[in-house]
Design an enzyme around this catalytic site. Structure first.
Site, PDB file in Angstrom:
ATOM      1  N   ASP A  93       0.885  -1.262   0.114  1.00 20.95           N
ATOM      2  CA  ASP A  93      -0.061   0.189  -0.119  1.00 20.95           C
ATOM      3  C   ASP A  93       1.074   1.240   0.044  1.00 20.95           C
ATOM      4  OD1 ASP A  93      -2.265   1.608   0.208  1.00 20.95           O
ATOM      5  OD2 ASP A  93      -1.988   1.613   2.339  1.00 20.95           O
ATOM      6  N   SER A  94       0.344   2.404  -0.121  1.00 23.32           N
ATOM      7  CA  SER A  94       1.204   3.561  -0.022  1.00 23.32           C
ATOM      8  C   SER A  94       1.732   3.890   1.325  1.00 23.32           C
ATOM      9  CB  SER A  94       0.176   4.844  -0.462  1.00 23.32           C
ATOM     10  OG  SER A  94      -1.006   4.881   0.553  1.00 23.32           O
ATOM     11  N   CYS A 140      -4.295  -1.381  -1.672  1.00 25.92           N
ATOM     12  CA  CYS A 140      -4.454  -0.135  -2.131  1.00 25.92           C
ATOM     13  C   CYS A 140      -5.402   0.202  -3.086  1.00 25.92           C
ATOM     14  CB  CYS A 140      -2.913   0.421  -2.543  1.00 25.92           C
ATOM     15  SG  CYS A 140      -3.373   2.110  -2.791  1.00 25.92           S
ATOM     16  N   GLU A 171      -3.037   8.409   9.119  1.00 22.88           N
ATOM     17  CA  GLU A 171      -1.621   8.274   9.022  1.00 22.88           C
ATOM     18  C   GLU A 171      -1.286   8.983  10.138  1.00 22.88           C
ATOM     19  OE1 GLU A 171       1.042   6.766   7.040  1.00 22.88           O
ATOM     20  OE2 GLU A 171      -0.342   5.694   5.875  1.00 22.88           O
ATOM     21  N   CYS A 191     -11.138   2.827   0.476  1.00 24.84           N
ATOM     22  CA  CYS A 191      -9.754   2.894   0.838  1.00 24.84           C
ATOM     23  C   CYS A 191      -9.473   2.201   1.858  1.00 24.84           C
ATOM     24  CB  CYS A 191      -9.215   4.539   0.750  1.00 24.84           C
ATOM     25  SG  CYS A 191      -7.565   4.878   1.460  1.00 24.84           S
ATOM     26  N   HIS A 241      -7.111   2.836   4.258  1.00 25.66           N
ATOM     27  CA  HIS A 241      -6.970   3.644   5.299  1.00 25.66           C
ATOM     28  C   HIS A 241      -8.226   3.694   6.139  1.00 25.66           C
ATOM     29  CE1 HIS A 241      -3.084   4.636   3.386  1.00 25.66           C
ATOM     30  NE2 HIS A 241      -2.624   4.996   4.680  1.00 25.66           N
TER      31      HIS A 241
END
Ligand code: DGL
Length: 267
Positions: free
Chosen positions: A10-11, A73, A149, A183, A185
């Site tokens: 993932d990013s 992702c 994050e 997403c 996240h």
């Protein structure tokens, strides 16, 4: 049987929500997670840049001898087909189809509101995967990734941001019956999303259905490992390993030992 690890990327830390579901569904497997933390976020970047980053991340995992790659992702899933073609016969699995399946299982006709990054919304990735079977609404939520994050998964600021993105979606007619967290996240913001969305709406993400898809692929291709005890996961990041270990546990649900996090360069 195949004892090689499963690669996930993932990013940043978001894909750890998928890895969490994978580790609990597949306790005999070993996992290598790659977070491209130096170049996060992917969601606001062009498709060309995301393709390049995704290719580099997948190649780094392939070089480490993984037997399967999970693109954890949604944004990078736009490159899943090219990755599969260039890394064949290594299987590559994305999270869009499993996410769409999870939403359709709950509300077959919709309306399904997809909350996702700008990139995923622009690609229309979920509308394509759902393919006219249900009404799809889309809402880009670019501030969710930095909040997640940062580990800011609750509190006033997060609530304000969630409200700002959800209100236009919730006031649509016909109103959505399912919120699809498009997403990886976003699942860490689920409680705030639930509070703002109210108790009636179903909230789904792709983690469980991706774990089911990976389990099935391992079975069909006879790639399952047969360890008796779970192997420790490995984590690779392109920046700030200590930060990844500290905040990553919010996503992974388990302590991440900083010694297990290795700094790598994808350029
Ligand atoms: N977690 C990613 C996704 O599922 C991307 C977040 C980002 O880097 O913008 O889309």
């Amino acid at each position: 049987m195949n004892q090689a690890a499963i690669g996930i990327f993932d990013s940043g830390m978001g894909g750890l929500t998928v890895m969490r579901a994978l580790t609990s569904a597949l306790p005999s497997e070993q996992f290598i997670y790659l977070g491209d933390t130096a170049r996060l976020p992917y969601g606001t970047k062009s498709a060309t840049t995301v393709r390049r980053y995704a290719m580099q991340a997948a190649q780094a995992l392939a070089l480490r001898g993984v037997k399967l790659i999970v693109v954890a992702c949604n944004t990078a899933s736009l490159a899943a087909r090219e990755l599969a073609a260039s890394l064949a016969p290594l299987p590559v699995l994305g999270v869009i189809e499993p996410g769409a399946a999870a939403a359709l299982a709950v509300t077959p006709q919709g309306p399904i509101a997809v909350l996702a990054t700008e990139g995923t919304v622009k690609e229309g990735a979920y509308a394509r995967a759902i393919g006219g079977r249900a009404t799809v609404l889309q809402q880009a939520c670019p501030l969710f990734v930095p909040l997640a994050e940062e580990g800011l998964i609750d509190g006033q600021i997060t609530e304000l941001v969630v409200r700002r993105y959800l209100e236009p979606v919730l006031s649509q007619s016909p109103a959505p019956r399912t919120l699809l967290l498009g997403c990886t996240h976003y699942p860490v913001l689920r409680e705030v999303i639930r509070r703002i969305a109210g108790p009636e709406l179903a909230i789904v993400d792709s983690a469980q259905t991706t774990a089911a898809a990976v389990t099935e692929l391992l079975r069909v291709r006879q790639l399952r490992a047969d360890r008796n005890a779970p192997a420790a996961p490995r984590f690779l990041v392109t920046d700030a390993p200590e930060r990844f270990a500290r905040i990553g546990q919010v996503f992974f649900g388990e302590v991440i030992d900083p010694d297990q996090v290795e700094l790598i360069d994808l350029q």
